[in-house]
Write an enzyme that holds these catalytic residues in place. Structure first.
Site, PDB file in Angstrom:
ATOM      1  N   GLU A   1       8.371  -0.387  -7.643  1.00 16.43           N
ATOM      2  CA  GLU A   1       9.475  -1.134  -7.000  1.00 16.43           C
ATOM      3  C   GLU A   1      10.191  -2.023  -8.018  1.00 16.43           C
ATOM      4  O   GLU A   1      10.393  -3.220  -7.799  1.00 16.43           O
ATOM      5  CB  GLU A   1       8.944  -2.004  -5.841  1.00 16.43           C
ATOM      6  CG  GLU A   1       8.187  -1.216  -4.789  1.00 16.43           C
ATOM      7  CD  GLU A   1       7.802  -2.032  -3.558  1.00 16.43           C
ATOM      8  OE1 GLU A   1       8.267  -3.187  -3.424  1.00 16.43           O
ATOM      9  OE2 GLU A   1       7.035  -1.500  -2.738  1.00 16.43           O
TER      10      GLU A   1
ATOM     11  N   GLU B   1       0.018  -3.784  -0.156  1.00 16.44           N
ATOM     12  CA  GLU B   1      -0.268  -5.219  -0.298  1.00 16.44           C
ATOM     13  C   GLU B   1      -1.465  -5.699   0.528  1.00 16.44           C
ATOM     14  O   GLU B   1      -1.377  -6.715   1.214  1.00 16.44           O
ATOM     15  CB  GLU B   1       0.976  -6.046   0.046  1.00 16.44           C
ATOM     16  CG  GLU B   1       2.161  -5.725  -0.842  1.00 16.44           C
ATOM     17  CD  GLU B   1       3.387  -6.585  -0.552  1.00 16.44           C
ATOM     18  OE1 GLU B   1       3.312  -7.444   0.346  1.00 16.44           O
ATOM     19  OE2 GLU B   1       4.416  -6.401  -1.212  1.00 16.44           O
TER      20      GLU B   1
END
Ligand code: XIL
Length: 654
Positions: A414, A305
């Protein structure tokens, strides 16, 4: 010649089958009774699949396992044919696959013989869905009592279309595997799950499902820096060790997660550090961790991220970015590669699974890093989706392809789905989840560049999504029963994507001029789409972002709710953001907008905008319309070939 090849194939299948059984036996030993109990519970056919109450015992058939192995080992014989290609061979009649319709002895995952008593569902399946059933012996010399036969006969497996026109094909997965792990292996994909190692010791059913269904594991939290090293130079490896040891015993591959993230970083890693201090700390952390697990972990999410397009720089304003600048990203990869030349190094990101500005920024960043020799092997699309808005098949596949074309392996890393945004009861929300999962997994299954799918947890019982309310976004419910999503994942792994129904829009290609369309603000002009075949509808003289083109008579078609896929081609006279929204009016309430898809368009070029969503209503609406809008005042906005199609999956008994 084919018979000879199949003969050799058959021998390899038998050898592989034996090896698989040995693995299962080893797992049973590791988990003892819990594993067996879990297998039996699953086999008792109690599933939380309300729309599919009759699971096929086909997957419990010895020969279905064999088919998995056939498909796995067939690949070298069918060089350069992707599994989908093999499936097309199946479709075209080289292999005929079905499952036995009658009660029979089956072999469970542990290689033991057990009796299948699901007679009713079995016969229903055999007659309704699986042609090619019945006793047969295949030419490969393996006994195939009903499951696999080789013939030059007719096609028996439904085909499907993966993109483009509405498909009316049979989208049902005929090949049913016993476990996700087997289905993934047959598809040539890896299937993984995020794990909380603390649960392994205290929750036998959790451990059993983990072992039975998944080939890869990743620590949900225990590999993060802040969890491993809450105080400087002191590591607590206990949970991570437990996971790596466990995975080694049951032959699962581990993907580490994650070295650098702006969250769950130790509090002692702070902006009061100098750049040298922070670089040293990060480098040591990466080296220490990789040294400890050398040879036992397959891959690591090195940086997580790092992109945030809402900041001025486009990067996440973490301690790393603020102290070190974006160079920390490449340094982390260089240090990881130096510490372990073998391990797969992955960049993992949230919200990039659909095409759009964030995905574009990440793509450009990675392309630049690779061009400068930064050792990145893979990209993770986190895919924390919501059933009310998730990437369409076209979008996800195009995105997978472009990252794969950079030379990266793609992980869908995910997966989970918020299910609360769409009103409805449990059954409807779980069906929406099933469609979303089938679509995401299916896109990975049919794209050669996609290597792995990882779910962000095993069961709703422990899902992080539920921290803010019961989203129930995984494939097992809180009692460890399979939800409809499990079946969706199976079908997705088999390469079956949700089927598109007829377009709900009238005059969607503007062939009949402006019929059924109108402008909200500005003037609508319909004419040949310059640069595309056919006509386009263009809105000129727009006075702001909310002006656009609308079709507002969709109530009858859409009030029933359910999953939909949307796509259109758009062009704007200046680079701008274009949104597609449903405008929904409920009695006594203001219309509200339900965003369907958003894209940044370049100036003057056609680009496709698309997305999937599920609709559901607590109160029957009084009006539903579709609107395309977004660019600022004065920008001409054109659309062509607009589609809003219901999605469906076959939920009948199998
Ligand atoms: C989540 C975990 O699931 C939670 O237990 C924890 O409290 C917060 O982090 N993106 C990621 C994951 O990369 O590490 C996050 O995991 C979910 C979002």
């Amino acid at each position: 010649m084919i018979a000879g090849a199949l003969q050799r194939l058959g021998e390899r299948v038998d050898r592989a089958q034996k090896a698989i059984q040995e693995i299962y036996t080893a797992r049973t030993k590791t988990l003892g009774g819990a594993y067996q109990a879990s297998v039996e519970r699953r086999d008792s056919n109690v599933r939380r699949d309300s729309a599919s109450p009759c699971p096929c015992p086909c997957g419990r058939n010895e020969n279905d396992g064999k088919l998995a192995t056939v498909m796995r080992f067939a690949r070298p014989f069918v060089s350069n044919l992707r599994l989908v290609g093999i499936r097309r061979l199946l479709t075209h009649g080289l292999l005929v696959v079905g499952c036995s319709p009658s009660p029979q002895d089956v072999v469970d995952d542990a290689g033991r013989s057990t009796t299948n008593d699901a007679d009713e569902s079995a016969s229903e399946v055999g007659t309704a869905n699986h042609e090619g059933s019945g006793s047969a012996a295949d030419d490969a010399g393996t006994s195939a009592s009903g499951s696999i036969s080789v013939s030059d006969g007719t096609a028996t497996i439904g085909d499907r279309e993966t993109e483009g026109e509405a498909s009316t094909g049979d989208n049902q997965a005929v090949v049913d595997y016993a476990t996700l792990r087997e289905a993934a292996a047959a598809a040539g994909k890896r299937i993984g799950v995020a794990v909380r190692p603390d649960l392994l010791a205290v929750d036998a059913e959790y451990a059993a499902i983990l072992v039975r269904e998944f080939g890869d594991v990743t620590p949900e939290d225990s590999g993060k820096w802040g969890v491993l090293a809450p105080t400087p130079n002191t590591y607590d490896w206990d949970d991570m060790d437990a996971l790596v040891d466990f995975a080694g015993t049951v032959e699962q591959a581990v993907k580490g997660h994650t070295f650098v993230w702006h969250l769950q970083t130790p509090s002692w890693v702070s902006e009061s550090m100098t750049a040298d201090q922070l670089n040293t700390a990060l480098r040591q952390h990466i080296e220490t961790t990789l040294d400890r697990y050398r040879g036992r972990i397959r891959a690591w999410d090195v940086v997580n991220e790092a992109v945030n397009i809402d900041t001025e720089s486009g990067y996440t304003e973490s301690v790393f970015f603020n102290v070190l600048g974006p160079e920390y990203i490449e340094n982390a990869f260089f240090w990881a590669r130096a510490a372990d030349p073998e391990i797969m190094l992955i960049y993992n990101e949230v919200g990039i699974e659909r095409m759009g500005p964030k995905s574009d920024f990440t793509y450009d960043m990675i392309e630049d890093l690779l061009a400068r020799g930064v050792p990145i092997d893979g990209i993770g699309f986190q895919s924390h989706v919501s059933t009310h808005r998730y990437p369409s098949e076209t979008d996800l596949r195009a995105n997978i392809r472009r990252f794969a074309d950079l030379g990266l392996v793609v992980n869908i890393s995910e997966v989970d789905a918020r299910t609360r945004a769409v009103p409805g009861n449990e059954a409807s929300r779980w069906q929406a989840e099933r469609v979303a999962f089938q679509q995401i997994v299916g896109a990975c299954a049919v794209e050669p560049g996609c290597e792995a799918i990882t779910f962000w947890g095993v069961t709703d019982q422990y899902s992080w999504l539920n921290d803010d309310g019961p989203e129930d976004g995984l494939i097992y419910d809180r009692s460890y029963l399979e939800k409809p999503a499990y079946r969706g994942v199976m079908d997705g792994l088999a390469g079956f994507l949700p089927t598109r129904g007829a377009n709900r829009l009238t005059n969607a290609d503007f062939a009949a001029g402006s019929e059924a369309w109108s402008a909200v603000g500005g003037q609508l002009a319909v004419g040949p789409a310059q640069g595309r075949v056919g006509n386009a509808g263009c809105v000129r003289g727009r006075s702001g972002a909310t002006d656009g083109i609308v079709q507002d008579d969709l109530l009858d078609d859409l009030a029933v709710g359910g999953p939909l896929t949307f796509s259109t081609w758009v062009r704007a006279s200046a680079s701008s953001t274009v949104d597609a929204s449903l405008l929904i009016t409920e009695t006594g309430a203001e219309p509200y907008e339900f965003n369907v898809a958003t894209i940044v368009v370049p100036s003057g070029a056609w680009i496709e905008l698309n997305g999937n969503l599920t609709l559901g209503f607590e109160v029957a609406p009084t009006a539903i319309g579709l609107k395309v809008h977004g660019p600022g005042a004065g920008v001409e906005l054109c659309v062509a070939d607009v589609r809003l199609q219901p999605l469906s999956v076959d939920t009948g008994p199998r």
